[in-house]
Design an enzyme around this catalytic site. Sequence first.
Site, PDB file in Angstrom:
ATOM      1  CG  ASP A  34      -1.770   1.187  -3.134  1.00 42.08           C
ATOM      2  OD1 ASP A  34      -0.643   0.645  -3.220  1.00 42.08           O
ATOM      3  OD2 ASP A  34      -2.033   2.062  -2.280  1.00 42.08           O
ATOM      4  CB  ILE A  67      -0.880   0.050   1.290  1.00 41.30           C
ATOM      5  CG1 ILE A  67      -1.719  -1.223   1.418  1.00 41.30           C
ATOM      6  CG2 ILE A  67      -1.786   1.293   1.301  1.00 41.30           C
ATOM      7  CD1 ILE A  67      -1.742  -1.762   2.818  1.00 41.30           C
ATOM      8  CG  HIS A  68       2.997   2.995  -3.076  1.00 44.65           C
ATOM      9  ND1 HIS A  68       2.772   1.839  -3.791  1.00 44.65           N
ATOM     10  CD2 HIS A  68       3.206   3.957  -4.013  1.00 44.65           C
ATOM     11  CE1 HIS A  68       2.857   2.098  -5.084  1.00 44.65           C
ATOM     12  NE2 HIS A  68       3.123   3.366  -5.245  1.00 44.65           N
ATOM     13  NE  ARG A  69      -0.744   3.893  -7.102  1.00 43.85           N
ATOM     14  CZ  ARG A  69       0.285   4.201  -7.852  1.00 43.85           C
ATOM     15  NH1 ARG A  69       0.674   5.448  -7.966  1.00 43.85           N
ATOM     16  NH2 ARG A  69       0.942   3.288  -8.499  1.00 43.85           N
ATOM     17  NE  ARG A 128       3.150   8.706  -0.773  1.00 36.70           N
ATOM     18  CZ  ARG A 128       2.888  10.015  -0.766  1.00 36.70           C
ATOM     19  NH1 ARG A 128       2.128  10.535   0.161  1.00 36.70           N
ATOM     20  NH2 ARG A 128       3.382  10.814  -1.680  1.00 36.70           N
TER      21      ARG A 128
END
Length: 384
Positions: A302, A218-220, A255
């Site tokens: 994502d 998950i990083h968006r 992030r």
Amino acid sequence: MIKIVTIIGARPQIIKAAAISRCIKNSFKKEIQEVIVHTGQHYDKNMSEVFFSEMEIPKPKYNLGVGSMSHAKQTALMMEKIEEVLIKEKPNLVILYGDTNSTLAGSVAAAKIHIPVVHIEAGLRSFNKSMPEEINRIVCDHTSTLLFSPTPTGIDNLKNEGINLKNKLPYNIDNPGVFHCGDIMFDNAKYYIHKAEKKSSVLKELKLKNNNFLLATIHRDNNTDDPKRLNSIFSAIHKISSKNKLQIVIPLHPRTSKILEKNLKPQLYRSITENPFITIIPPVSFFDMINLEKNSLMIITDSGGVQKEAYFYKRPCIIIRSETEWVEIVKAGAAKICDADENKIINAFNFYKSSNLKSLPSIFGNGKAADFIIEKIIRNFKNV
Ligand code: UD1
Ligand code: UDP
């Protein structure tokens, strides 16, 4: 001799560049000289350096050391520094990958001083301009001289934006050449998996059994920075793992790790960190990652690249976005778009738990996209 400056900066670009650099080294050393420029957009060892050594990518001649900052500041600083390098190196062309701020900066800096841009992974669209990547892609595609799209959908998107698919050689910014080339990430997936299976010990280290764990990334920014979405995603992950007593491994992008505690509700944060079935680890190397992907039961992500790799290794994929550029994967039944919707994520998991993905159509070429791209570059630039 054709001189290429390759501009990379973010993790997926470093990985993609491996395919082209390998192809030049193995087959086109006499025709092409490549100078690699790293913008420094990603800089942690496990987001950058690890890939150069493991994937045998030539060391960048320049690291612009730009680092993390707001979109405009980061892009502006990159443009300024890239321009200096391009003026000094005087390449015949610039290669850019994908859709990051490094791509945007490279395309604008090069095009304005009349250095032809070659865009690899051209034509992809989410049709969602709230994504920074969508803006980056559109600008890069419309400043390019050669556009290489991995999928027919990408070619259609370029046509719909007014790019003439019938342009003829010699190509230039006003008369760009468009090619369907397959996916260089598929080249890499095929080339590195055997090395990865030999060299990576991640399955053993994490005590994972084949087909008996989920992999999630998950990083968006719209998932990490929106507490409602982040809570919904992690709540689904927590419920899936607890109810099914299933290991879920999450190599977490910096992030996300930096914001997780702040944006998750305290109770969910505690449940996640205390859940013995959930293993959150720092980002892993490419060999570890593809070994995890290939041996997982299913992938929740994502990431654009991880969606494709799920398909390459025939793993079902739960896409935690509201749309995807890789529509072919969804059409083939190998992935489901679930947004950040807890119920949709859990339902998709239950669906794929009891289904088998065996005969998937070949979407991403034959593993020789890099050769195709280099041959087209040579044809266009050999007389410059
Ligand atoms: C960028 C790309 C995104 C791509 C992703 C791949 C843009 C606009 N976004 O997003 O398209 O999918 O890379 O991973 O270019 N950070 C570190 N260490 C690092 C790198 C980043 O701690 O080595 C942290 C910093 O807090 C930084 C944040 O991650 O502010 C975001 O990094 P940034 O490069 O701005 O965007 P990504 O989310 O990585
Ligand atoms: N990847 C990796 N280690 C990780 C997570 C991802 O090597 O911990 C690789 C993954 O195999 C894929 C690429 O990074 O090749 C995808 O990059 P990312 O998800 O950062 O960006 P995106 O593709 O969404 O732009």
